[in-house]
Design a protein around this motif. Sequence first.
Motif, PDB file in Angstrom:
ATOM      1  N   THR A  41      -9.455  55.638 -37.479  1.00 31.01           N
ATOM      2  CA  THR A  41      -8.558  55.469 -36.319  1.00 31.01           C
ATOM      3  C   THR A  41      -9.219  54.994 -35.221  1.00 31.01           C
ATOM      4  N   VAL A  42     -10.534  54.316 -35.515  1.00 34.12           N
ATOM      5  CA  VAL A  42     -11.063  53.676 -34.322  1.00 34.12           C
ATOM      6  C   VAL A  42     -10.810  51.966 -34.237  1.00 34.12           C
ATOM      7  N   LEU A  43      -9.875  51.778 -33.499  1.00 28.02           N
ATOM      8  CA  LEU A  43      -9.291  50.400 -33.439  1.00 28.02           C
ATOM      9  C   LEU A  43     -10.264  49.448 -33.062  1.00 28.02           C
ATOM     10  N   ARG A  44     -10.241  48.161 -33.637  1.00 27.59           N
ATOM     11  CA  ARG A  44     -11.110  47.077 -32.992  1.00 27.59           C
ATOM     12  C   ARG A  44     -10.029  46.233 -32.209  1.00 27.59           C
ATOM     13  N   ALA A  50      -3.457  39.915 -42.446  1.00 25.67           N
ATOM     14  CA  ALA A  50      -2.294  40.400 -43.292  1.00 25.67           C
ATOM     15  C   ALA A  50      -1.152  41.255 -42.766  1.00 25.67           C
ATOM     16  N   ALA A  51      -1.291  41.727 -41.576  1.00 27.50           N
ATOM     17  CA  ALA A  51      -0.208  42.343 -40.982  1.00 27.50           C
ATOM     18  C   ALA A  51      -0.319  42.277 -39.614  1.00 27.50           C
ATOM     19  N   ASP A  52       0.673  42.630 -38.858  1.00 27.03           N
ATOM     20  CA  ASP A  52       0.663  42.421 -37.237  1.00 27.03           C
ATOM     21  C   ASP A  52       0.296  43.648 -36.536  1.00 27.03           C
ATOM     22  N   ARG A  53      -1.097  44.000 -36.687  1.00 24.92           N
ATOM     23  CA  ARG A  53      -1.459  45.253 -36.039  1.00 24.92           C
ATOM     24  C   ARG A  53      -3.095  44.985 -35.899  1.00 24.92           C
ATOM     25  N   ARG A  54      -3.762  45.746 -35.207  1.00 27.24           N
ATOM     26  CA  ARG A  54      -5.304  45.739 -35.039  1.00 27.24           C
ATOM     27  C   ARG A  54      -5.900  46.297 -36.301  1.00 27.24           C
ATOM     28  N   GLU A  55      -7.153  45.749 -36.515  1.00 29.34           N
ATOM     29  CA  GLU A  55      -8.002  46.411 -37.413  1.00 29.34           C
ATOM     30  C   GLU A  55      -8.734  47.610 -37.001  1.00 29.34           C
ATOM     31  N   ASN A  56      -8.895  48.616 -38.109  1.00 35.06           N
ATOM     32  CA  ASN A  56      -9.826  49.785 -37.607  1.00 35.06           C
ATOM     33  C   ASN A  56     -11.087  49.491 -38.154  1.00 35.06           C
ATOM     34  N   ASP A  57     -12.021  50.221 -37.837  1.00 30.06           N
ATOM     35  CA  ASP A  57     -13.451  50.263 -38.054  1.00 30.06           C
ATOM     36  C   ASP A  57     -13.949  50.469 -39.545  1.00 30.06           C
ATOM     37  N   ALA A  58     -12.831  51.186 -40.433  1.00 31.83           N
ATOM     38  CA  ALA A  58     -13.290  51.617 -41.666  1.00 31.83           C
ATOM     39  C   ALA A  58     -12.950  50.303 -42.607  1.00 31.83           C
ATOM     40  N   GLU A  59     -11.594  49.757 -42.261  1.00 30.23           N
ATOM     41  CA  GLU A  59     -11.186  48.655 -42.637  1.00 30.23           C
ATOM     42  C   GLU A  59     -12.352  47.363 -42.509  1.00 30.23           C
TER      43      GLU A  59
END
Lengths: 221, 221
Positions: A41-44, A50-59
């Motif tokens: 849930t921690v957004l970078r 691959a998608a229109d959103r921000r990446e999270n730390d786990a990914e």
Amino acid sequence: MDRTEKTDEALLIDRSPLPEDLDERLRRQLTFVTEVDRLKTVLRASPLAAADRRENDAEHSWHLALMVSLLAEYAVEPIDVGHTVTLVVIHDLVEIHAGDSPVFDPAAVVGQQEREEAAADRLFALLPDDQARGLRALWDEFEAGATPEARFAKAMDRLQPLLLNWVGRGGTWGMPGATESAVRRREAGVVAGSTTLGDAAGRLVDEAVRRGWIRPDGPRD
Amino acid sequence: MDRTEKTDEALLIDRSPLPEDLDERLRRQLTFVTEVDRLKTVLRASPLAAADRRENDAEHSWHLALMVSLLAEYAVEPIDVGHTVTLVVIHDLVEIHAGDSPVFDPAAVVGQQEREEAAADRLFALLPDDQARGLRALWDEFEAGATPEARFAKAMDRLQPLLLNWVGRGGTWGMPGATESAVRRREAGVVAGSTTLGDAAGRLVDEAVRRGWIRPDGPRD
């Protein structure tokens, strides 16, 4: 981004406590394994390709782990691949409490080290003492960048968002603080772990500047 | 979930092609590294513990990698931790094209193996030949579960969603196919990699059945 210390927040496992007769060591390990779900849930600042959103730390951490195993041949010094993968898997855990600090946001990096030290103390204490010390040592190794493995891990941590920005034709390069010189300082972290990958990163940055995706330094930068 | 073969879809890197003078081997590696960003968009049935949404494959793979490094002491046979981490990091890559197949959905597993084989052929072919073969060998090793590392990797892959279901007081245990016997068949995968963790999983399943989070087998199950 919320960087307040949520010290009064319950643990995730408290929603459904583990059976009381479970071995104490295992109970602490499973408590930690559950709690780190929060890294998802921690957004970078970086946008996904691959998608229109921000990446999270786990990914992000997973992506670095895969990159280590595929690009290890380019390390400037021989590295232990398994150890390097472990470094990238744990390198952002402290952001569960400290939050992400976008590199091109000057305000975000103020007090970052102190926040992250406090976060490490709090999070790692959930584990059995020997593993808390082990995880702290791994995180310190990554942060110090004094071993070949830590330098290569950091190189991946610099190269991956650069690739996402390249595919996204801008991404975090559009942030106010992302002048050419700031981007090139990040690129230096790739060079320190891998000359070949550093050269490739430099080629992408050159081209991104040429295309206007990275703005030149102005008189005030 | 979309399981159609998207064979005519462009690669992510095609949005912003790499410089033409980049070394061919490195170009293939960076093309693959970019393309696997799609794993972050493959949704699993499992709910997160830390947020009200489903988990994706990249987050799941990261979680398993961390679990391997923290729980390796419980493996029934000695394992190479770095190798086991690599197995979990790559184990779901084929789902980029084949999609996730929820274990408690009988329709989802029909043709799963063929879909995943085709997906592996297509995805891994982006890499230089030696690395395509290497990745295929790792994936085959995980799937076969014939090495201590693959068995422990699979144990983590069974234990992690069980923990998420436990904390979520149900989760995928609420799916129609998740009868007690189906859940216990999954639990057997934990036992095969770790007696201690298998025992703990069994305790959680016992308690979940008692609380009504897992439904008993009916006459038609």
